[in-house]
Motif scaffolding. Structure first.
Motif, PDB file in Angstrom:
ATOM      1  N   ILE A  52       0.845  -1.180   0.000  1.00 27.46           N
ATOM      2  CA  ILE A  52       0.000   0.000   0.000  1.00 27.46           C
ATOM      3  C   ILE A  52       0.894   1.249   0.000  1.00 27.46           C
ATOM      4  O   ILE A  52       2.004   1.228   0.517  1.00 27.46           O
ATOM      5  CB  ILE A  52      -0.963   0.021   1.212  1.00 27.46           C
ATOM      6  N   ASN A  53       0.405   2.315  -0.618  1.00 26.94           N
ATOM      7  CA  ASN A  53       1.184   3.548  -0.732  1.00 26.94           C
ATOM      8  C   ASN A  53       0.267   4.744  -0.449  1.00 26.94           C
ATOM      9  O   ASN A  53      -0.883   4.579  -0.031  1.00 26.94           O
ATOM     10  CB  ASN A  53       1.831   3.656  -2.115  1.00 26.94           C
ATOM     11  N   HIS A  54       0.783   5.936  -0.727  1.00 30.81           N
ATOM     12  CA  HIS A  54       0.004   7.148  -0.454  1.00 30.81           C
ATOM     13  C   HIS A  54      -1.311   7.147  -1.219  1.00 30.81           C
ATOM     14  O   HIS A  54      -2.371   7.486  -0.667  1.00 30.81           O
ATOM     15  CB  HIS A  54       0.820   8.391  -0.823  1.00 30.81           C
ATOM     16  N   ASP A  55      -1.274   6.800  -2.498  1.00 34.79           N
ATOM     17  CA  ASP A  55      -2.499   6.809  -3.305  1.00 34.79           C
ATOM     18  C   ASP A  55      -3.528   5.834  -2.746  1.00 34.79           C
ATOM     19  O   ASP A  55      -4.734   6.125  -2.729  1.00 34.79           O
ATOM     20  CB  ASP A  55      -2.176   6.461  -4.759  1.00 34.79           C
ATOM     21  N   TRP A  56      -3.052   4.669  -2.300  1.00 35.23           N
ATOM     22  CA  TRP A  56      -3.960   3.663  -1.733  1.00 35.23           C
ATOM     23  C   TRP A  56      -4.641   4.222  -0.485  1.00 35.23           C
ATOM     24  O   TRP A  56      -5.863   4.128  -0.338  1.00 35.23           O
ATOM     25  CB  TRP A  56      -3.179   2.399  -1.387  1.00 35.23           C
ATOM     26  N   SER A  59      -7.112   6.988  -1.210  1.00 38.66           N
ATOM     27  CA  SER A  59      -8.310   6.451  -1.876  1.00 38.66           C
ATOM     28  C   SER A  59      -9.189   5.671  -0.904  1.00 38.66           C
ATOM     29  O   SER A  59     -10.414   5.811  -0.894  1.00 38.66           O
ATOM     30  CB  SER A  59      -7.893   5.546  -3.038  1.00 38.66           C
ATOM     31  N   ALA A  60      -8.566   4.835  -0.059  1.00 37.36           N
ATOM     32  CA  ALA A  60      -9.326   3.996   0.870  1.00 37.36           C
ATOM     33  C   ALA A  60     -10.104   4.831   1.880  1.00 37.36           C
ATOM     34  O   ALA A  60     -11.191   4.435   2.320  1.00 37.36           O
ATOM     35  CB  ALA A  60      -8.388   3.031   1.585  1.00 37.36           C
ATOM     36  N   PHE A  61      -9.560   5.992   2.246  1.00 39.50           N
ATOM     37  CA  PHE A  61     -10.223   6.828   3.242  1.00 39.50           C
ATOM     38  C   PHE A  61     -11.070   7.938   2.620  1.00 39.50           C
ATOM     39  O   PHE A  61     -11.516   8.843   3.320  1.00 39.50           O
ATOM     40  CB  PHE A  61      -9.182   7.408   4.203  1.00 39.50           C
ATOM     41  N   THR A  62     -11.297   7.838   1.320  1.00 38.67           N
ATOM     42  CA  THR A  62     -12.226   8.736   0.635  1.00 38.67           C
ATOM     43  C   THR A  62     -13.537   7.989   0.407  1.00 38.67           C
ATOM     44  O   THR A  62     -13.522   6.864  -0.098  1.00 38.67           O
ATOM     45  CB  THR A  62     -11.656   9.183  -0.729  1.00 38.67           C
ATOM     46  N   PRO A  63     -14.669   8.529   0.797  1.00 36.57           N
ATOM     47  CA  PRO A  63     -15.947   7.847   0.567  1.00 36.57           C
ATOM     48  C   PRO A  63     -16.100   7.441  -0.894  1.00 36.57           C
ATOM     49  O   PRO A  63     -15.676   8.158  -1.802  1.00 36.57           O
ATOM     50  CB  PRO A  63     -16.988   8.891   0.977  1.00 36.57           C
ATOM     51  N   ARG A  67     -14.836   9.199  -4.862  1.00 36.59           N
ATOM     52  CA  ARG A  67     -13.572   8.737  -5.428  1.00 36.59           C
ATOM     53  C   ARG A  67     -13.454   9.098  -6.907  1.00 36.59           C
ATOM     54  O   ARG A  67     -14.379   8.884  -7.692  1.00 36.59           O
ATOM     55  CB  ARG A  67     -13.430   7.219  -5.261  1.00 36.59           C
ATOM     56  N   GLU A  68     -12.305   9.614  -7.248  1.00 38.73           N
ATOM     57  CA  GLU A  68     -11.986   9.909  -8.638  1.00 38.73           C
ATOM     58  C   GLU A  68     -11.506   8.639  -9.331  1.00 38.73           C
ATOM     59  O   GLU A  68     -11.162   7.652  -8.660  1.00 38.73           O
ATOM     60  CB  GLU A  68     -10.919  10.996  -8.690  1.00 38.73           C
ATOM     61  N   PRO A  69     -11.464   8.639 -10.674  1.00 36.16           N
ATOM     62  CA  PRO A  69     -11.051   7.430 -11.398  1.00 36.16           C
ATOM     63  C   PRO A  69      -9.700   6.882 -10.947  1.00 36.16           C
ATOM     64  O   PRO A  69      -9.523   5.666 -10.836  1.00 36.16           O
ATOM     65  CB  PRO A  69     -11.025   7.894 -12.855  1.00 36.16           C
ATOM     66  N   TRP A  70      -8.725   7.751 -10.670  1.00 33.88           N
ATOM     67  CA  TRP A  70      -7.412   7.260 -10.260  1.00 33.88           C
ATOM     68  C   TRP A  70      -7.483   6.589  -8.897  1.00 33.88           C
ATOM     69  O   TRP A  70      -6.698   5.660  -8.610  1.00 33.88           O
ATOM     70  CB  TRP A  70      -6.382   8.389 -10.247  1.00 33.88           C
ATOM     71  N   LEU A  75      -7.334   1.219  -5.902  1.00 33.83           N
ATOM     72  CA  LEU A  75      -7.927   0.219  -5.023  1.00 33.83           C
ATOM     73  C   LEU A  75      -8.378  -1.038  -5.758  1.00 33.83           C
ATOM     74  O   LEU A  75      -8.935  -1.947  -5.136  1.00 33.83           O
ATOM     75  CB  LEU A  75      -9.131   0.827  -4.287  1.00 33.83           C
ATOM     76  N   ALA A  76      -8.112  -1.115  -7.052  1.00 30.75           N
ATOM     77  CA  ALA A  76      -8.619  -2.240  -7.846  1.00 30.75           C
ATOM     78  C   ALA A  76      -8.100  -3.580  -7.331  1.00 30.75           C
ATOM     79  O   ALA A  76      -8.861  -4.554  -7.204  1.00 30.75           O
ATOM     80  CB  ALA A  76      -8.253  -2.048  -9.316  1.00 30.75           C
ATOM     81  N   GLU A  77      -6.804  -3.651  -7.044  1.00 33.27           N
ATOM     82  CA  GLU A  77      -6.236  -4.915  -6.545  1.00 33.27           C
ATOM     83  C   GLU A  77      -6.825  -5.263  -5.183  1.00 33.27           C
ATOM     84  O   GLU A  77      -7.191  -6.419  -4.924  1.00 33.27           O
ATOM     85  CB  GLU A  77      -4.720  -4.796  -6.457  1.00 33.27           C
ATOM     86  N   SER A  78      -6.934  -4.271  -4.315  1.00 34.44           N
ATOM     87  CA  SER A  78      -7.527  -4.495  -3.005  1.00 34.44           C
ATOM     88  C   SER A  78      -8.962  -4.974  -3.123  1.00 34.44           C
ATOM     89  O   SER A  78      -9.382  -5.900  -2.415  1.00 34.44           O
ATOM     90  CB  SER A  78      -7.472  -3.207  -2.184  1.00 34.44           C
TER      91      SER A  78
END
Length: 227
Positions: A52-56, A59-63, A67-70, A75-78
């Motif tokens: 997991i990284n900053h983007d993950w 994204s995970a903590f955004t409702p 969420r934007e496409p990126w 989160l696709a793998e998750s």
């Protein structure tokens, strides 16, 4: 799932994995009882999940609705791993004990599936116990066929203080609502000889007994056609 860095099976391949031997034994015996059940396999040791990284995290903590496409891509793998976990009735994790805990690829998998909004929620009205396990909706089992180089490392034994593997996994799964956790381990790889041979025989027998017990329970209350 298998998390060992060794790709082969102990007893079959040179320098093969004892945890893979046990996980393979469990799944093979399960399929002999219930060949109709679907099995999804992941080799974490050879094909580890992404860290997991900053983007993950962002994204995970955004409702979800914001969420934007990126973020959805991040989160696709998750999402795929969480979907597999939610669908499963029995999660089998063949894993060695590396330096007192779980291998890095398995920890990465845990980080991908313990996720706000998917496997756990937060109740903002209860600051002292805010976590709501989302996978407590039905019975699921986790089976951990493990391998340890040392001996006497099970809970309550002399060297248990050096083993954080099973406790870490149990904490993570209980946090998201899976409380039926079964552990079987081969010990004594460093000692070898009769110590290792006896441990292999004992663990093999315990795995087969566990399969038979869970098979009886599955037939009494039909599971979700997956193992």
């Amino acid at each position: 799932m298998d998390a060992s860095a060794r790709p082969g099976l102990a007893g079959t391949d040179h320098h093969g994995s004892y945890s893979r031997y046990l996980s393979h034994r469990f799944v093979s015996r399960w399929q002999s009882h219930r060949p109709q059940d679907a099995v999804v396999y992941r080799d974490l040791g050879q094909r580890p999940p992404s860290f997991i990284n900053h983007d993950w995290v962002a994204s995970a903590f955004t409702p979800d609705e914001r969420r934007e496409p990126w973020m959805k891509a991040a989160l696709a793998e998750s999402d795929e791993l969480v979907d597999e976990l939610i669908a499963a009735d029995i999660v089998v994790i063949g894993t060695p004990l590396y330096n007192f805990g779980m291998p890095a690829p398995l920890k990465t998998w845990v980080d991908q599936v313990v996720r706000i909004g998917r496997t756990v929620d937060i109740d903002d009205t209860d600051p002292f116990n805010p976590y709501i396990a989302k996978l407590a909706d039905r019975e699921r089992h986790v089976v951990v066929p493990a391998a340890r180089g040392g001996v006497n490392m099970a809970s309550g034994e002399a060297m248990a203080h050096m083993n954080y593997l099973e406790a870490h996994l149990a904490t993570a799964f209980e946090f998201i609502g899976i409380t039926r956790i079964h552990t079987v381990a081969i010990e004594g790889q460093e000692a070898g000889g009769e110590v290792l041979a006896k441990s292999i025989a004992d663990a093999t027998r315990k795995v087969e007994q566990l399969v038979d017990e869970l098979h009886v329970a599955a037939n009494a209350v039909p599971i979700n056609e997956s193992a």
